[in-house]
Write a protein that holds these residues in place. Sequence first.
Motif, PDB file in Angstrom:
ATOM      1  N   ILE A   2     -20.423 -17.024   2.258  1.00 31.23           N
ATOM      2  CA  ILE A   2     -19.248 -16.186   2.455  1.00 31.23           C
ATOM      3  C   ILE A   2     -19.551 -14.799   1.905  1.00 31.23           C
ATOM      4  CG2 ILE A   2     -16.809 -15.900   1.900  1.00 31.23           C
ATOM      5  CD1 ILE A   2     -17.427 -18.225   3.776  1.00 31.23           C
ATOM      6  N   ASP A   3     -19.381 -13.794   2.741  1.00 25.43           N
ATOM      7  CA  ASP A   3     -19.684 -12.412   2.365  1.00 25.43           C
ATOM      8  C   ASP A   3     -18.498 -11.804   1.631  1.00 25.43           C
ATOM      9  OD1 ASP A   3     -20.633  -9.875   2.104  1.00 25.43           O
ATOM     10  OD2 ASP A   3     -20.336  -9.322   4.211  1.00 25.43           O
ATOM     11  N   LEU A   4     -18.687 -11.529   0.333  1.00 24.38           N
ATOM     12  CA  LEU A   4     -17.628 -10.932  -0.474  1.00 24.38           C
ATOM     13  C   LEU A   4     -17.848  -9.443  -0.709  1.00 24.38           C
ATOM     14  CD1 LEU A   4     -17.109 -13.725  -3.196  1.00 24.38           C
ATOM     15  CD2 LEU A   4     -16.031 -13.505  -0.948  1.00 24.38           C
ATOM     16  N   THR A   5     -18.924  -8.909  -0.158  1.00 29.34           N
ATOM     17  CA  THR A   5     -19.250  -7.496  -0.401  1.00 29.34           C
ATOM     18  C   THR A   5     -18.230  -6.562   0.258  1.00 29.34           C
ATOM     19  OG1 THR A   5     -20.703  -7.446   1.540  1.00 29.34           O
ATOM     20  CG2 THR A   5     -21.704  -8.015  -0.574  1.00 29.34           C
ATOM     21  N   GLN A   6     -17.518  -7.073   1.256  1.00 22.00           N
ATOM     22  CA  GLN A   6     -16.526  -6.257   1.954  1.00 22.00           C
ATOM     23  C   GLN A   6     -15.250  -6.063   1.143  1.00 22.00           C
ATOM     24  OE1 GLN A   6     -14.603  -8.629   5.203  1.00 22.00           O
ATOM     25  NE2 GLN A   6     -16.037 -10.199   4.552  1.00 22.00           N
ATOM     26  N   ARG A  12     -11.900  -9.432  -4.706  1.00 19.96           N
ATOM     27  CA  ARG A  12     -12.965 -10.369  -5.050  1.00 19.96           C
ATOM     28  C   ARG A  12     -12.528 -11.296  -6.189  1.00 19.96           C
ATOM     29  NH1 ARG A  12     -16.543  -6.868  -6.342  1.00 19.96           N
ATOM     30  NH2 ARG A  12     -17.032  -6.389  -4.167  1.00 19.96           N
ATOM     31  N   GLU A  13     -11.831 -10.732  -7.154  1.00 22.66           N
ATOM     32  CA  GLU A  13     -11.334 -11.533  -8.276  1.00 22.66           C
ATOM     33  C   GLU A  13     -10.334 -12.578  -7.791  1.00 22.66           C
ATOM     34  OE1 GLU A  13      -9.462 -10.855 -12.776  1.00 22.66           O
ATOM     35  OE2 GLU A  13      -9.406  -9.217 -11.296  1.00 22.66           O
ATOM     36  N   ALA A  14      -9.465 -12.195  -6.857  1.00 26.63           N
ATOM     37  CA  ALA A  14      -8.467 -13.125  -6.318  1.00 26.63           C
ATOM     38  C   ALA A  14      -9.125 -14.259  -5.541  1.00 26.63           C
ATOM     39  CB  ALA A  14      -7.483 -12.375  -5.424  1.00 26.63           C
ATOM     40  N   VAL A  15     -10.190 -13.950  -4.816  1.00 27.31           N
ATOM     41  CA  VAL A  15     -10.883 -14.967  -4.013  1.00 27.31           C
ATOM     42  C   VAL A  15     -11.631 -15.957  -4.898  1.00 27.31           C
ATOM     43  CG1 VAL A  15     -12.813 -15.316  -2.405  1.00 27.31           C
ATOM     44  CG2 VAL A  15     -11.095 -13.554  -1.936  1.00 27.31           C
ATOM     45  N   LEU A  36      -6.413 -14.597   1.167  1.00 34.08           N
ATOM     46  CA  LEU A  36      -6.063 -16.018   1.206  1.00 34.08           C
ATOM     47  C   LEU A  36      -7.056 -16.825   2.033  1.00 34.08           C
ATOM     48  CD1 LEU A  36      -2.170 -16.296   1.525  1.00 34.08           C
ATOM     49  CD2 LEU A  36      -3.611 -17.194  -0.288  1.00 34.08           C
ATOM     50  N   THR A  37      -7.392 -16.324   3.210  1.00 28.75           N
ATOM     51  CA  THR A  37      -8.309 -17.080   4.073  1.00 28.75           C
ATOM     52  C   THR A  37      -9.728 -17.082   3.511  1.00 28.75           C
ATOM     53  OG1 THR A  37      -8.504 -15.094   5.460  1.00 28.75           O
ATOM     54  CG2 THR A  37      -6.983 -16.796   6.192  1.00 28.75           C
ATOM     55  N   LEU A  38     -10.153 -15.976   2.912  1.00 25.74           N
ATOM     56  CA  LEU A  38     -11.475 -15.957   2.274  1.00 25.74           C
ATOM     57  C   LEU A  38     -11.508 -16.895   1.071  1.00 25.74           C
ATOM     58  CD1 LEU A  38     -12.617 -12.217   2.409  1.00 25.74           C
ATOM     59  CD2 LEU A  38     -13.938 -14.202   3.164  1.00 25.74           C
ATOM     60  N   ARG A  39     -10.393 -16.995   0.374  1.00 27.41           N
ATOM     61  CA  ARG A  39     -10.322 -17.912  -0.772  1.00 27.41           C
ATOM     62  C   ARG A  39     -10.516 -19.363  -0.313  1.00 27.41           C
ATOM     63  NH1 ARG A  39      -6.658 -20.421  -4.484  1.00 27.41           N
ATOM     64  NH2 ARG A  39      -7.116 -19.817  -6.648  1.00 27.41           N
ATOM     65  N   VAL A 273      -3.413 -11.035 -10.619  1.00 19.70           N
ATOM     66  CA  VAL A 273      -4.306 -10.078  -9.957  1.00 19.70           C
ATOM     67  C   VAL A 273      -3.452  -9.203  -9.051  1.00 19.70           C
ATOM     68  CG1 VAL A 273      -6.239  -9.772  -8.373  1.00 19.70           C
ATOM     69  CG2 VAL A 273      -6.270 -11.656 -10.018  1.00 19.70           C
ATOM     70  N   LYS A 274      -3.625  -7.873  -9.177  1.00 17.27           N
ATOM     71  CA  LYS A 274      -2.839  -6.938  -8.366  1.00 17.27           C
ATOM     72  C   LYS A 274      -3.710  -6.309  -7.286  1.00 17.27           C
ATOM     73  CE  LYS A 274       0.281  -5.748 -12.182  1.00 17.27           C
ATOM     74  NZ  LYS A 274       0.846  -4.635 -12.997  1.00 17.27           N
TER      75      LYS A 274
END
Length: 293
Positions: A2-6, A12-15, A36-39, A273-274
């Motif tokens: 899963i690419d989190l660089t975007q 990123r913290e929320a995911v 939500l979907t990335l999480r 997380v905000k």
Amino acid sequence: MIDLTQLNQAQREAVTTVEGRLLILAGAGSGKTKVLTLRMAYLIEMLSCPPDAILGLTFTNKAASEMRSRLAALIDARKAKKVQLSTFHSFCMYVLRKEAHHLGYTEEFTLYDRQDVLRLANSIARDILEHEGDLPSIAKTLEVIALAKNKGLEASEISGSGSKWHDGFAQEVAKRLTESLRAYNACDFDHLLYLTAELFEKKPEVLKRYQERFRYVMIDEYQDTNPIQARIADLLTKRSNNLCVVGDDDQSIYSWRGADVANILRFDSAKVVKLEQNFRSTNTILKAANNMI
């Protein structure tokens, strides 16, 4: 992978915060659906979580469909299909179709629509008032009863309608309405939530099965949950403590149907997380909106 660089740092913290209670404060245009979907994808692909151990709840079928579509674009579509993504009412229907016999119903119970309930309530009101002709509208009475159900109140606890007589009348209508629905092996839309909470509270062995299955629960638009929806979420996650809610207290607009913004304001024992970066609107629009709020 899963690419989190975007993602920005807050996203990123929320995911990647997947254990424990998590409150994601997210305004419109801040990428909350993506988060939500990335999480979910992160849990499945990076942490080997079984897809059917994830429950995602929202308020419209359109929102649930959008989340499923986005998830299917991130992971294998067969895995995405196994994630339980639905509205609160659809989830409660799913549970009750399997478990309603514990409450004296059969799994083939009928779901009454608004007109069905109105006809039944009119008949009940006519019996209570011993009135043979046409009755004044009891729509207000049904609104009072619906709000009470969404708060998880018993019929005897209904109050605040404006007069003691009407409170007593609403209590009696609600009591007989519940009895009649059960006798007809029927349920109305608001009662789906009430019965699911009743099931989980009275049948701990049933609740345990759903707690063990759904190890990760995520709720979108949490500011629009009513007390009984929040109660169902707390019951489901009492064992795992893995409840992630997303919302914005400034966007709570459904108090007229029982939503309680206090659910998000008092979401305690949680990491916060905000998501403050807006990807949709210009600074001029954001400043105007924030000043209005």
